[in-house]
Enzyme design. Sequence first.
Site, PDB file in Angstrom:
ATOM      1  N   TYR A   1      -1.109  -1.133  10.373  1.00 19.63           N
ATOM      2  CA  TYR A   1      -1.327  -1.384   8.942  1.00 19.63           C
ATOM      3  C   TYR A   1      -0.071  -1.013   8.160  1.00 19.63           C
ATOM      4  O   TYR A   1       0.406  -1.777   7.323  1.00 19.63           O
ATOM      5  CB  TYR A   1      -2.542  -0.567   8.479  1.00 19.63           C
ATOM      6  CG  TYR A   1      -2.971  -0.780   7.037  1.00 19.63           C
ATOM      7  CD1 TYR A   1      -3.706  -1.901   6.656  1.00 19.63           C
ATOM      8  CD2 TYR A   1      -2.674   0.160   6.046  1.00 19.63           C
ATOM      9  CE1 TYR A   1      -4.120  -2.083   5.334  1.00 19.63           C
ATOM     10  CE2 TYR A   1      -3.087  -0.010   4.729  1.00 19.63           C
ATOM     11  CZ  TYR A   1      -3.811  -1.139   4.378  1.00 19.63           C
ATOM     12  OH  TYR A   1      -4.227  -1.309   3.074  1.00 19.63           O
TER      13      TYR A   1
ATOM     14  N   SER B   1       0.866  -1.188   0.000  1.00 23.46           N
ATOM     15  CA  SER B   1       0.000   0.000   0.000  1.00 23.46           C
ATOM     16  C   SER B   1       0.897   1.230   0.000  1.00 23.46           C
ATOM     17  O   SER B   1       2.081   1.144   0.352  1.00 23.46           O
ATOM     18  CB  SER B   1      -0.845  -0.007   1.275  1.00 23.46           C
ATOM     19  OG  SER B   1      -1.461   1.247   1.491  1.00 23.46           O
TER      20      SER B   1
HETATM   21  P1  NAD Z   1     -11.829  -5.657   0.318  1.00 21.08           P
HETATM   22  O1  NAD Z   1     -12.361  -5.539   1.702  1.00 21.08           O
HETATM   23  O2  NAD Z   1     -12.741  -5.422  -0.827  1.00 21.08           O
HETATM   24  O3  NAD Z   1     -11.146  -7.108   0.107  1.00 21.08           O
HETATM   25  C1  NAD Z   1     -10.429  -7.758   1.116  1.00 21.08           C
HETATM   26  C2  NAD Z   1     -10.337  -9.228   0.801  1.00 21.08           C
HETATM   27  O4  NAD Z   1      -9.536  -9.871   1.825  1.00 21.08           O
HETATM   28  C3  NAD Z   1     -11.703  -9.932   0.807  1.00 21.08           C
HETATM   29  O5  NAD Z   1     -11.759 -10.925  -0.197  1.00 21.08           O
HETATM   30  C4  NAD Z   1     -11.725 -10.573   2.188  1.00 21.08           C
HETATM   31  O6  NAD Z   1     -12.578 -11.701   2.279  1.00 21.08           O
HETATM   32  C5  NAD Z   1     -10.257 -10.968   2.365  1.00 21.08           C
HETATM   33  N1  NAD Z   1      -9.951 -11.184   3.775  1.00 21.08           N
HETATM   34  C6  NAD Z   1     -10.072 -10.287   4.796  1.00 21.08           C
HETATM   35  N2  NAD Z   1      -9.816 -10.897   5.966  1.00 21.08           N
HETATM   36  C7  NAD Z   1      -9.516 -12.197   5.684  1.00 21.08           C
HETATM   37  C8  NAD Z   1      -9.193 -13.332   6.468  1.00 21.08           C
HETATM   38  N3  NAD Z   1      -9.154 -13.290   7.814  1.00 21.08           N
HETATM   39  N4  NAD Z   1      -8.967 -14.513   5.847  1.00 21.08           N
HETATM   40  C9  NAD Z   1      -9.042 -14.605   4.487  1.00 21.08           C
HETATM   41  N5  NAD Z   1      -9.352 -13.574   3.695  1.00 21.08           N
HETATM   42  C10 NAD Z   1      -9.593 -12.387   4.283  1.00 21.08           C
HETATM   43  O7  NAD Z   1     -10.594  -4.660   0.274  1.00 21.08           O
HETATM   44  P2  NAD Z   1      -9.582  -4.214  -0.886  1.00 21.08           P
HETATM   45  O8  NAD Z   1      -9.507  -2.743  -0.816  1.00 21.08           O
HETATM   46  O9  NAD Z   1      -9.873  -4.877  -2.159  1.00 21.08           O
HETATM   47  O10 NAD Z   1      -8.201  -4.764  -0.275  1.00 21.08           O
HETATM   48  C11 NAD Z   1      -7.383  -5.732  -0.907  1.00 21.08           C
HETATM   49  C12 NAD Z   1      -5.940  -5.494  -0.498  1.00 21.08           C
HETATM   50  O11 NAD Z   1      -5.523  -4.234  -1.013  1.00 21.08           O
HETATM   51  C13 NAD Z   1      -5.719  -5.433   1.008  1.00 21.08           C
HETATM   52  O12 NAD Z   1      -4.510  -6.101   1.327  1.00 21.08           O
HETATM   53  C14 NAD Z   1      -5.579  -3.949   1.289  1.00 21.08           C
HETATM   54  O13 NAD Z   1      -4.828  -3.700   2.437  1.00 21.08           O
HETATM   55  C15 NAD Z   1      -4.894  -3.510   0.023  1.00 21.08           C
HETATM   56  N6  NAD Z   1      -5.003  -2.085  -0.299  1.00 21.08           N
HETATM   57  C16 NAD Z   1      -6.216  -1.484  -0.448  1.00 21.08           C
HETATM   58  C17 NAD Z   1      -6.283  -0.149  -0.777  1.00 21.08           C
HETATM   59  C18 NAD Z   1      -7.593   0.566  -0.945  1.00 21.08           C
HETATM   60  O14 NAD Z   1      -7.584   1.809  -0.996  1.00 21.08           O
HETATM   61  N7  NAD Z   1      -8.721  -0.127  -1.065  1.00 21.08           N
HETATM   62  C19 NAD Z   1      -5.109   0.591  -0.962  1.00 21.08           C
HETATM   63  C20 NAD Z   1      -3.883  -0.060  -0.822  1.00 21.08           C
HETATM   64  C21 NAD Z   1      -3.834  -1.398  -0.505  1.00 21.08           C
END
Ligand code: NAD
Length: 263
Positions: free
Chosen positions: A158, A145
């Site tokens: 985080y 991130s």
């Molecule tokens: P999201 O909530 O849509 O997806 C998260 C996914 O992780 C889901 O499929 C969920 O079921 C899975 N997950 C969560 N806890 C879990 C567990 N205990 N066991 C198994 N699976 C689990 O969120 P997103 O924004 O798509 O995030 C995806 C990745 O991108 C994450 O690692 C997040 O930190 C990273 N990220 C997101 C952003 C943003 O702005 N959305 C920015 C940078 C990085």
Amino acid sequence: MAVEQKRVALVTGSTSGIGLAIARRLASSGCDVIITGLADQDVIDSILDEFKKNYKCRCSYVGGDFTKEDEIANLCKEITTIHPEGIDILINNAGFQYVCKIDEYPIDMWNKMVAVHLTASFLLIRYFVPYMKKKGWGRIINTSSQMGLISTPGKTPYSAVKAALIGLAKGTALETAEYGITCNAICPGYVETDLVRKQIHVMAKNESKTFDQKRNEFFGSCHPSKKPVTVEQVSGLVAYLCSDEAASTTGSAISIDAGYTAQ
Ligand code: NAD
């Protein structure tokens, strides 16, 4: 950018958001895809239906709660039952956010943060690298991130795990480079997914604003571009990193943050 051959890809956290977009993009490039993440059965069924209808690929769902190491071990075994030669592409993407100042941060949340983001990624790399070495080809991408490069108050744990995912990518890249395997970390800015929408809900409530008011304000100011990063932009970067053309890109932390960390 196409993935050149029939590859098998495991995308963690692919039941929603960025992971689902990556799974779609890899499936549209001809990869067989393994979906995993926590979701209700009807959500899983509709994802599997969509992939069956839209892509000429084998798509499987394998469940597992990444806070539990035995469930990760079972997931690995189940995947190698479906694909006895293992996987070619590993996208370590599962994650969640919990915003709280460090002096009040619950210890069980810290442990969960480390388990889901970092330990799960380590365990999956450890399990699947031998299969990739045997094939002489592999692609590993850790979703870090912008918060892995900088931080902001309330997101210290985080940031800590996201920075560690960059270190995990660099070390893995060095240990696997001569086997045709690359390992990189991607560092997205704010993407409008459930993870960010939950944060906007909390901010809207704290500031007595509607969700839409706060959403427009947030995305209108979060990046120099004044726009969110999209899941399609992130999945496009991942598809490039999974291609043969990206064979020399390894051990990198690649920003896709609309200029956020350039400030
Ligand atoms: P999201 O909530 O849509 O997806 C998260 C996914 O992780 C889901 O499929 C969920 O079921 C899975 N997950 C969560 N806890 C879990 C567990 N205990 N066991 C198994 N699976 C689990 O969120 P997103 O924004 O798509 O995030 C995806 C990745 O991108 C994450 O690692 C997040 O930190 C990273 N990220 C997101 C952003 C943003 O702005 N959305 C920015 C940078 C990085």
